[in-house]
Enzyme design. Structure first.
Site, PDB file in Angstrom:
ATOM      1  N   LYS A 118       1.045  -1.149  -0.186  1.00 43.10           N
ATOM      2  CA  LYS A 118      -0.148  -0.573   0.401  1.00 43.10           C
ATOM      3  C   LYS A 118       0.809   1.247  -0.201  1.00 43.10           C
ATOM      4  CE  LYS A 118      -1.963  -1.080   4.107  1.00 43.10           C
ATOM      5  NZ  LYS A 118      -1.365  -2.571   3.937  1.00 43.10           N
ATOM      6  N   ASP A 135      -2.265   7.984   3.819  1.00 43.84           N
ATOM      7  CA  ASP A 135      -1.593   6.736   4.166  1.00 43.84           C
ATOM      8  C   ASP A 135      -2.743   5.883   5.025  1.00 43.84           C
ATOM      9  OD1 ASP A 135      -0.413   4.281   3.957  1.00 43.84           O
ATOM     10  OD2 ASP A 135       1.581   5.057   4.332  1.00 43.84           O
ATOM     11  N   GLU A 136      -1.998   5.252   5.661  1.00 46.77           N
ATOM     12  CA  GLU A 136      -2.645   4.536   6.832  1.00 46.77           C
ATOM     13  C   GLU A 136      -4.178   4.957   6.959  1.00 46.77           C
ATOM     14  OE1 GLU A 136      -0.947   1.930   8.621  1.00 46.77           O
ATOM     15  OE2 GLU A 136       0.585   2.078   8.385  1.00 46.77           O
TER      16      GLU A 136
HETATM   17  P1  ATP Z   1       1.132  -2.351   6.379  1.00 44.14           P
HETATM   18  O1  ATP Z   1       0.339  -2.643   6.069  1.00 44.14           O
HETATM   19  O2  ATP Z   1       2.932  -2.883   7.230  1.00 44.14           O
HETATM   20  O3  ATP Z   1       1.611  -0.753   5.905  1.00 44.14           O
HETATM   21  P2  ATP Z   1       2.123  -2.266   3.445  1.00 44.14           P
HETATM   22  O4  ATP Z   1       0.730  -2.853   2.845  1.00 44.14           O
HETATM   23  O5  ATP Z   1       2.221  -0.337   3.414  1.00 44.14           O
HETATM   24  O6  ATP Z   1       2.089  -2.270   4.648  1.00 44.14           O
HETATM   25  P3  ATP Z   1       5.127  -1.293   2.168  1.00 44.14           P
HETATM   26  O7  ATP Z   1       5.671  -1.372   3.029  1.00 44.14           O
HETATM   27  O8  ATP Z   1       4.124  -0.671   1.107  1.00 44.14           O
HETATM   28  O9  ATP Z   1       3.519  -2.779   2.177  1.00 44.14           O
HETATM   29  O10 ATP Z   1       5.018  -2.731   0.997  1.00 44.14           O
HETATM   30  C1  ATP Z   1       5.996  -4.110   2.000  1.00 44.14           C
HETATM   31  C2  ATP Z   1       7.077  -5.097   1.040  1.00 44.14           C
HETATM   32  O11 ATP Z   1       6.986  -5.476  -0.223  1.00 44.14           O
HETATM   33  C3  ATP Z   1       7.761  -3.821   1.134  1.00 44.14           C
HETATM   34  O12 ATP Z   1       9.406  -4.002   1.842  1.00 44.14           O
HETATM   35  C4  ATP Z   1       7.543  -3.229  -0.596  1.00 44.14           C
HETATM   36  O13 ATP Z   1       9.003  -3.010  -1.032  1.00 44.14           O
HETATM   37  C5  ATP Z   1       7.546  -4.873  -0.711  1.00 44.14           C
HETATM   38  N1  ATP Z   1       6.412  -4.548  -2.056  1.00 44.14           N
HETATM   39  C6  ATP Z   1       5.423  -3.991  -2.150  1.00 44.14           C
HETATM   40  N2  ATP Z   1       5.036  -4.583  -3.508  1.00 44.14           N
HETATM   41  C7  ATP Z   1       5.926  -4.893  -4.065  1.00 44.14           C
HETATM   42  C8  ATP Z   1       6.424  -5.589  -5.989  1.00 44.14           C
HETATM   43  N3  ATP Z   1       4.698  -5.053  -6.197  1.00 44.14           N
HETATM   44  N4  ATP Z   1       7.309  -6.435  -5.796  1.00 44.14           N
HETATM   45  C9  ATP Z   1       8.581  -6.455  -4.468  1.00 44.14           C
HETATM   46  N5  ATP Z   1       8.172  -5.844  -3.816  1.00 44.14           N
HETATM   47  C10 ATP Z   1       7.024  -5.184  -3.436  1.00 44.14           C
HETATM   48 MG    MG Z   2       2.621   0.916   4.736  1.00 42.48          MG
END
Ligand code: ATP
Ligand code: MG
Length: 737
Positions: free
Chosen positions: A36, A222-223
């Site tokens: 996200k 975000d969040e």
């Molecule tokens: P949270 O809910 O904990 O905030 P999030 O949904 O925001 O998590 P991110 O922090 O954006 O998730 O991504 C989690 C991890 O996965 C990060 O290390 C990010 O770089 C990696 N990531 C996300 N999408 C991809 C992708 N398409 N290919 C490779 N790595 C990815």
């Molecule tokens: Mg996040």
């Protein structure tokens, strides 16, 4: 590094759809680690690069200043350095910026102070007195909490009073009204005001709102699951004109309900915006399969959630380790050993580890053990640097220089260092200021004319006012770090600390010096020299922001602070009923669900390994309590867990009664053999033992008397003072073992 035009190709198809989404509202509702934050970051870059949106017309809101910093860096890398004009920051920093710019529309001036927790508590106490609410009736914390919740709901004091309620609400309403007056007199806003006043100033002044809502072509948040009602209202105002609002979040990670976050903001997004595009991401890129499944086992027990199951291409991974230990010392040693073993045998680095606990208080014992093991660690939050008494004193001086109306800050340092202005003289000065209708600082300047003020106090007061005049002039020309050095000299504050010659005072002096370094760093890093800018940044630094990714150290922080972060190995200690779930949530199903989400947030920070610990006993306020493993552990399918129940007794304890080694699923109903913790400790508390006390520092035991829980020790501390301490209450720890 400037990437090619197809830079979105390192995203999966749904992520790409979110990034490329055209105009209109967009909700990305997705589980932990599904990208996200990455989507939001790429979208900002995409809008600038591919849609040619001017960066200054983009507003992106993150949860912490640290996350904002990372997003800025990442966007700059993606677009090739042209993102500086984009507004990327937290709600609070963005609102502080707006309120300073637009001060002419409100009752504050652009020099307003931002009151933190302890300023607020001081002011609430005073307001309770003024409102005739006895300090014995309600705690200032409870009243402040109620006022804060009211502000989250955008209620003014009058609106709150009109809502009615019981005796407590009636009292809060009266205090709230006084508290508001107090803020105005001090030209100060509290954290909740930053949002609330921004909403109000926009609502009251349509042309002003039009200017901002017109400017921000895109608003991204975000969040989103942890936004309050006030933040929700603000987002709607700012995105109301162009309706390009993109929010991302996860209802399973809403963990700030206790602080006024409203989970319905995200659950009702589609209702608020019937034309919204809704995307869900279900591939997790962070954790192994086992970790994901265990986390899902837990969170799926919540009734109030949208079901979603994450999948991953990652390997199965190792089981979630659950260690059952004797007490908190054993727990800390187990953490130390786990870190050391992985660093020496598996080639991990210290920065791969995070220890996430439910309460700050859990950190001390863990810190002690890590320190003894020679393991570098960084503590996030905890004793917040900017909340230490000496740091607050010096900031209070700075705040009076910047905002002469700030009487709360002035009162704080009126007699610090001591200058013969005692409580009575301080009260006399405050009365005289109120009677003349001038700020307290002005009254100081004419102290000679105030009746009933002792000559020595009047003299000091006048000198203090003169000093503030000089420092204010200096502040107009000199950079803030120089001003700070002059201030420490002129006020005699450093000399005063230095003269105390105790272990504690040396530490305090070091903290003051650290503040000077912080100012220098600020000037160097931002190119901003003004006192106002420095104070602003200090006020807005949230807990998490004190945390630097130091080259190589274990991170220690609360589960709440861990939101949005990820670590290779995550350790969660204290999985006991009463800690996680916290006992304050036992009586309320909603709060229990929030505790479960908190555990879920903690688990999903882990990339490769997740280690859980629970102790049989734990000491609280000097008393040893029997503990029961967390009910959440029962919710994890046994096949995901590997349970370790045996640990060699450490120097702290006698061998506990026999326990069976081996793998077995933990059951809360297991009863633990009881044993006396004190007797073990007293064995080591013999004359000559080195001990440590949280306030008095290191010392040596001179004498031990009494038995059992009533043991009393006589200790000589580093500065030569001797104290008699009851072991049961004394918070003593053995040092040097
Ligand atoms: P949270 O809910 O904990 O905030 P999030 O949904 O925001 O998590 P991110 O922090 O954006 O998730 O991504 C989690 C991890 O996965 C990060 O290390 C990010 O770089 C990696 N990531 C996300 N999408 C991809 C992708 N398409 N290919 C490779 N790595 C990815
Ligand atoms: Mg996040």
């Amino acid at each position: 590094m400037r990437l090619g035009a197809d830079f979105v190709s390192d995203l999966n198809p749904v992520q790409q759809a979110a990034v490329r989404h055209g105009d209109g509202p967009l909700l990305v509702l997705a589980g932990a680690g599904s990208g996200k934050t990455r989507v939001l970051t790429y979208r900002v870059a995409y809008l600038i690069r591919e849609r040619h949106v001017s960066p200054r017309r983009i507003l992106a809101v993150t949860f912490t200043n640290k996350a904002a910093g990372e997003m800025k860096k990442r966007v700059a890398a993606l677009v090739g350095g042209d993102a500086g004009q984009a507004w990327i920051g937290t709600f609070h920093s963005m609102c502080a910026r707006i309120l300073r710019r637009e001060a002419r529309w409100g009752w504050w001036t652009s020099a307003f102070s931002i009151f933190d927790d302890s300023d607020q508590t001081d002011l609430v106490k005073k307001s309770m007195e003024k409102a005739g609410v006895a300090a014995s009736a309600f705690s200032a914390r409870a009243v402040l909490g109620a006022i804060s919740r009211a502000k989250d709901r955008l209620l003014t004091a009058e609106m709150y009073a009109a809502e009615g309620g019981g005796y407590f609400e009636e009292c809060v309403a009266k205090v709230y009204a006084e508290y508001e007056k107090g803020l105005r007199v001090n030209n100060a806003l509290d954290f909740d005001d930053l949002i609330k006043e921004t909403v109000q100033v926009f609502r009251a002044n349509p042309p002003l709102l039009e200017a901002y809502a017109g400017r921000f072509l895109h608003v991204l948040v975000d969040e989103y699951q942890d936004t309050s009602h006030a933040q929700y209202a603000l987002v709607n105002l700012l995105s109301g004109r162009h309706r390009n609002i993109c929010v991302v979040g996860d209802d399973d990670q809403s963990i700030y309900g206790w602080r006024g976050a409203d989970i319905t903001n995200i659950l009702d997004f589609e209702h608020d915006h019937p034309d919204a595009t809704v995307l869900t991401l279900d591939q997790n890129y962070r954790s192994t399969k086992r970790i994901l499944d265990a986390a899902h086992d837990v969170v799926s027990r919540n009734a109030r959630r949208k079901e979603k199951k994450l999948w991953t291409e990652r390997e199965e991974g190792s089981s979630v380790a659950l260690s059952r230990v004797v007490n908190e010392y054993d727990e800390a040693d187990a953490i130390r050993d786990a870190v050391l073993a992985r660093v020496t045998r598996e080639g991990r680095n210290y920065h791969d580890f995070a220890v996430l606990y439910r309460t700050h208080a859990q950190s001390r014992v863990i810190e002690d053990s890590l320190r003894r093991g020679g393991i570098p660690y960084d503590i996030v939050g905890g004793v917040r640097f900017y909340e230490r008494a000496e740091v607050k004193d010096v900031l209070a001086y700075l705040r009076v220089i910047a905002n002469p109306a700030d009487a709360v800050s002035l009162e704080r340092i009126l007699n610090v260092p001591p200058r013969k202005i005692g409580d009575k003289s301080a009260a006399r000065l405050a009365e005289a200021a109120a009677a003349r209708g001038v700020p307290l600082l002005d009254a100081l300047g004419v102290a000679d004319e105030i009746e009933g003020l002792p000559a020595a106090a009047a003299d000091s007061a006048r000198k203090l006012a003169g000093m503030f005049d000089r420092l204010r002039k200096k502040s107009e020309a000199a950079p803030v770090d120089e001003l700070l050095k002059d201030l420490l000299e002129e006020t005699g504050y450093s000399a005063w600390l230095d003269g105390q010659k105790t272990e504690g005072s040396a530490q305090r002096l070091a903290n003051v010096e650290e503040l000077v370094s912080a100012a220098t760093e600020f000037v160097d890093a931002s190119g901003e020299e003004s006192l106002g800018a420095f104070l602003e940044q200090v006020s807005l630094v949230a807990n998490i922001d004190r945390w630097e990714d130091r080259a190589n150290a274990v991170s220690l922080m609360t589960l709440h602070n861990a939101k949005g972060l990820e670590f290779t190995v995550v350790v969660i200690p204290g999985l006991e009923d009463g800690l996680l779930p916290h006992e304050s949530a036992f009586a309320d199903d909603d709060e229990l669900e929030e505790e479960r989400r908190l555990f879920y947030v903690g688990m999903t920070r882990a990339q490769d390994e997740l280690c859980l610990l629970c102790a049989d006993t734990r000491r609280r306020s000097g008393l040893t309590e029997m503990r029961v493993p967390s009910r959440f552990l029962d919710e994890i399918d046994a096949s995901h867990l590997s349970v370790e129940e045996t640990r060699a007794p450490t120097s702290w304890e006698r061998a506990p009664s026999a326990r069976t080694p081996g793998r077995r699923r933990a059951r809360r109903t297991d009863v633990f053999p009881d044993y006396e913790d004190y007797s073990q400790e007293q064995q080591e508390l013999s004359p000559g033992a080195r001990v440590r006390h949280p306030s008095w520092g290191e010392g040596e035991v001179l004498e031990v008397s009494g038995v059992g829980e009533d043991t009393i020790v006589r200790v000589r501390f580093g500065d030569g003072t001797e104290k008699r301490i009851m072991v049961r209450y004394g918070k003593l720890t053995l040092s040097g073992s």
